[in-house]
Design a protein around this motif. Structure first.
Motif, mmCIF file in Angstrom:
data_model
loop_
_atom_site.group_PDB
_atom_site.id
_atom_site.type_symbol
_atom_site.label_atom_id
_atom_site.label_comp_id
_atom_site.label_asym_id
_atom_site.label_seq_id
_atom_site.Cartn_x
_atom_site.Cartn_y
_atom_site.Cartn_z
ATOM 1 N N GLN A 57 14.676 -67.228 -47.260
ATOM 2 C CA GLN A 57 13.964 -68.398 -47.474
ATOM 3 C C GLN A 57 12.457 -68.411 -47.178
ATOM 4 N N ASN A 58 11.651 -68.714 -48.187
ATOM 5 C CA ASN A 58 10.197 -68.451 -48.043
ATOM 6 C C ASN A 58 9.613 -69.507 -47.346
ATOM 7 N N TYR A 59 8.807 -69.373 -46.172
ATOM 8 C CA TYR A 59 8.077 -70.124 -45.334
ATOM 9 C C TYR A 59 6.710 -69.852 -45.263
ATOM 10 N N PRO A 60 5.717 -70.891 -45.971
ATOM 11 C CA PRO A 60 4.227 -70.743 -45.861
ATOM 12 C C PRO A 60 3.782 -70.724 -44.377
ATOM 13 N N VAL A 61 2.803 -69.792 -44.299
ATOM 14 C CA VAL A 61 2.048 -70.051 -43.035
ATOM 15 C C VAL A 61 0.882 -70.845 -43.352
ATOM 16 N N PRO A 62 0.401 -71.599 -42.229
ATOM 17 C CA PRO A 62 -0.825 -72.371 -42.241
ATOM 18 C C PRO A 62 -2.030 -71.704 -42.600
ATOM 19 N N GLN A 63 -3.046 -72.446 -43.363
ATOM 20 C CA GLN A 63 -4.246 -71.644 -43.588
ATOM 21 C C GLN A 63 -5.080 -71.273 -42.554
ATOM 22 N N VAL A 64 -4.734 -71.967 -41.517
ATOM 23 C CA VAL A 64 -5.625 -71.649 -40.293
ATOM 24 C C VAL A 64 -4.797 -71.657 -39.138
ATOM 25 N N LEU A 65 -4.370 -70.571 -38.168
ATOM 26 C CA LEU A 65 -3.714 -70.425 -37.067
ATOM 27 C C LEU A 65 -4.748 -70.292 -36.012
ATOM 28 N N ASP A 66 -4.934 -71.480 -35.057
ATOM 29 C CA ASP A 66 -5.842 -71.550 -33.949
ATOM 30 C C ASP A 66 -5.286 -72.584 -33.217
ATOM 31 N N LEU A 67 -5.277 -72.011 -31.831
ATOM 32 C CA LEU A 67 -4.622 -72.821 -30.637
ATOM 33 C C LEU A 67 -5.780 -73.734 -30.068
ATOM 34 N N ILE A 68 -7.082 -73.432 -30.370
ATOM 35 C CA ILE A 68 -8.169 -74.504 -30.093
ATOM 36 C C ILE A 68 -8.557 -75.275 -30.879
ATOM 37 N N GLU A 72 -1.812 -78.452 -33.155
ATOM 38 C CA GLU A 72 -0.972 -79.145 -33.572
ATOM 39 C C GLU A 72 0.020 -78.382 -34.647
ATOM 40 N N GLU A 73 -0.911 -78.028 -35.801
ATOM 41 C CA GLU A 73 -0.239 -77.095 -36.843
ATOM 42 C C GLU A 73 0.186 -76.051 -36.537
ATOM 43 N N THR A 74 -0.357 -75.260 -35.875
ATOM 44 C CA THR A 74 -0.106 -73.905 -35.130
ATOM 45 C C THR A 74 1.097 -73.971 -34.621
ATOM 46 N N CYS A 75 1.124 -74.917 -33.375
ATOM 47 C CA CYS A 75 2.320 -74.896 -32.757
ATOM 48 C C CYS A 75 3.592 -75.620 -33.466
ATOM 49 N N SER A 76 3.216 -76.371 -34.539
ATOM 50 C CA SER A 76 4.495 -76.993 -35.113
ATOM 51 C C SER A 76 5.166 -75.919 -35.924
ATOM 52 N N PHE A 77 4.279 -75.141 -36.573
ATOM 53 C CA PHE A 77 4.752 -73.951 -37.442
ATOM 54 C C PHE A 77 5.651 -73.152 -36.735
ATOM 55 N N LEU A 78 5.442 -72.556 -35.506
ATOM 56 C CA LEU A 78 5.604 -71.535 -34.473
ATOM 57 C C LEU A 78 7.061 -72.182 -34.241
ATOM 58 N N SER A 79 6.959 -73.503 -33.859
ATOM 59 C CA SER A 79 8.167 -74.108 -33.381
ATOM 60 C C SER A 79 9.345 -74.223 -34.389
ATOM 61 N N ASP A 80 8.931 -74.611 -35.629
ATOM 62 C CA ASP A 80 9.851 -74.794 -36.982
ATOM 63 C C ASP A 80 10.300 -73.506 -37.181
ATOM 64 N N LEU A 108 0.344 -65.011 -29.818
ATOM 65 C CA LEU A 108 1.507 -65.914 -29.821
ATOM 66 C C LEU A 108 2.461 -65.740 -31.030
ATOM 67 N N LEU A 109 1.911 -65.516 -32.199
ATOM 68 C CA LEU A 109 2.561 -65.223 -33.184
ATOM 69 C C LEU A 109 3.497 -64.009 -33.271
ATOM 70 N N LEU A 110 2.613 -62.833 -32.769
ATOM 71 C CA LEU A 110 3.382 -61.683 -32.852
ATOM 72 C C LEU A 110 4.506 -61.703 -31.719
ATOM 73 N N ALA A 111 4.025 -62.244 -30.676
ATOM 74 C CA ALA A 111 5.284 -62.398 -29.549
ATOM 75 C C ALA A 111 6.565 -63.289 -29.950
ATOM 76 N N GLN A 112 6.286 -64.193 -30.719
ATOM 77 C CA GLN A 112 7.462 -65.215 -31.013
ATOM 78 C C GLN A 112 8.276 -64.377 -32.034
ATOM 79 N N MET A 113 7.549 -63.477 -33.096
ATOM 80 C CA MET A 113 8.371 -62.837 -34.052
ATOM 81 C C MET A 113 9.442 -61.773 -33.176
#
Length: 377
Positions: A57-68, A72-80, A108-113
């Motif tokens: 199942q394809n899942y698009p990564v947000p245009q910007v991953l940035d915790l600062i 909100e979008e970064t954490c929502s993406f990782l949680s989903d 954070l992305l690498l660790a979660q994967m």
């Protein structure tokens, strides 16, 4: 001369997916050959997965991953992504539109994967090569593709002024030798880190590893494969700006949930100047951890790692220390008013610590320090 027709977006994406899945299958075959196991033909369902059909199942990564800047979008993406993987879906991350990944979001992305693959198997998640060469180099050099079990593509030569990334290190043990390895790998022979600075960074990382080993994970977490005491460490150096960044992460319960194990709530309130009866929030608990030099042990040399980096930044007058844990964020940056704390609606699992140091200014500040009694790092 006619310009070549633009390749439709959907076709370009299918071509990129096809290349990626062919490399995935090639990597699998090489691993089997090295292990000495007999290479068996793939079943039809496995072939379908390898070719990118309905099994993924394809899942698009947000245009910007940035915790600062885009927490909100970064954490929502990782949680989903985590929820879908736990539910048994096989996900393919699509980096087609991704243009920026900050250093703290990368670790954070690498660790979660990595964590998902340890818990749910290596075929639960994969990805594609990004359209942006800059993002692809970042993912390749940091070890993201290696984590997914896919060989990186050959990249053009790096400019001398380009940012240099270190392959992410992860372990379940306290590895003091990774500090000099990191220094040599990142700085090389052209940049040197003075011993006073190296000693402080060494103590900070050692303390972070100790904290993970002793109390970051709950009992139900450490029973999972490969998670007992696991940490992730990444670093990068901008040679053009002479700027050094170090990021450390654990996927444990977070500072706000562990601080009270060492200090009574009344003590924490007094440090934070809270009124009696008030419960400190996540950001306030992180600030208290920095000020108290938190430790679960009674050893006098423990609990000073964060304070070492805090003191280094204060002495030099530049740089920053940022800590993310649960809903809280703490940032210390002398040039922008000192300490700042905030709470966010987006949840971050565990604790992420990021140090930012401009090496040229740090080196100048410590040029006259006596290094005779400093231990060799």
């Amino acid at each position: 001369m006619k310009k070549p027709a633009c390749v439709p977006r959907e076709l370009a994406q299918r071509i990129a997916l096809g290349r990626f899945m062919r490399r995935l299958e090639e990597s699998r075959r090489k691993q089997l050959r090295r292990s000495g196991k007999r290479l068996r033909p793939l079943r039809q369902t496995q072939l379908a997965r390898a070719r990118g059909h309905a099994a993924w199942q394809n899942y698009p990564v947000p245009q910007v991953l940035d915790l600062i800047g885009n927490r909100e979008e970064t954490c929502s993406f990782l949680s989903d992504v985590r929820n879908r993987a736990v539910a048994g879906q096989r996900l393919r991350l699509i980096f087609m539109d991704t243009e920026k990944i900050s250093s703290e979001s990368l670790i954070l992305l690498l660790a979660q994967m990595h964590k998902l693959r340890l818990e749910h198997g290596h075929d639960c998640i994969t990805g594609t090569y990004p359209k942006s060469p800059k993002v692809e180099r970042l993912l390749a050099e940091s070890g993201f593709f290696h984590t997914l079990g896919v060989r990186s593509r050959k990249m053009p030569g790096r400019k001398l002024s380009a940012t240099r990334f270190v392959k992410c290190k992860s372990d379940v043990e306290i590895r003091s030798q990774c500090i000099p390895e990191l220094r040599d790998e990142l700085l090389g022979e052209d940049l040197q880190m003075p011993k006073p600075i190296g000693k402080m960074v060494f103590r900070a990382l050692s303390e972070a590893m100790q904290n993970v080993h002793h109390h970051a994970y709950q009992k139900k977490q450490i029973t999972r494969l490969g998670l007992k005491g696991r940490w992730w460490l990444g670093a990068q150096l901008s040679k053009r700006k002479n700027f050094f960044e170090l990021t450390f992460y654990d996927a444990g319960v977070g500072i706000p949930k562990t601080l009270h194990r060492k200090y009574p709530l009344e003590h924490i309130r007094s440090i934070l100047s809270l009124l009696p009866g008030m419960e400190p929030d996540d950001a306030q608990m992180i600030k208290a951890a920095v000020e108290l030099g938190r430790s679960r042990t009674n050893q006098s040399h423990r609990g000073k790692g964060l304070l070492d980096i805090h003191r280094l930044i204060t002495t030099v007058g530049v740089g920053a220390l940022t800590i993310f844990s649960r809903y809280g964020q703490y940032r210390y940056e002398p040039l922008k008013g000192g300490e700042a704390i905030r709470n966010d609606g987006a949840f971050i699992e565990g604790t992420l610590i990021k140090w930012e140091l401009p090496l040229d200014k740090v080196v100048a500040a410590f040029a006259d320090m006596d290094e005779t009694d400093d231990e060799d790092l």
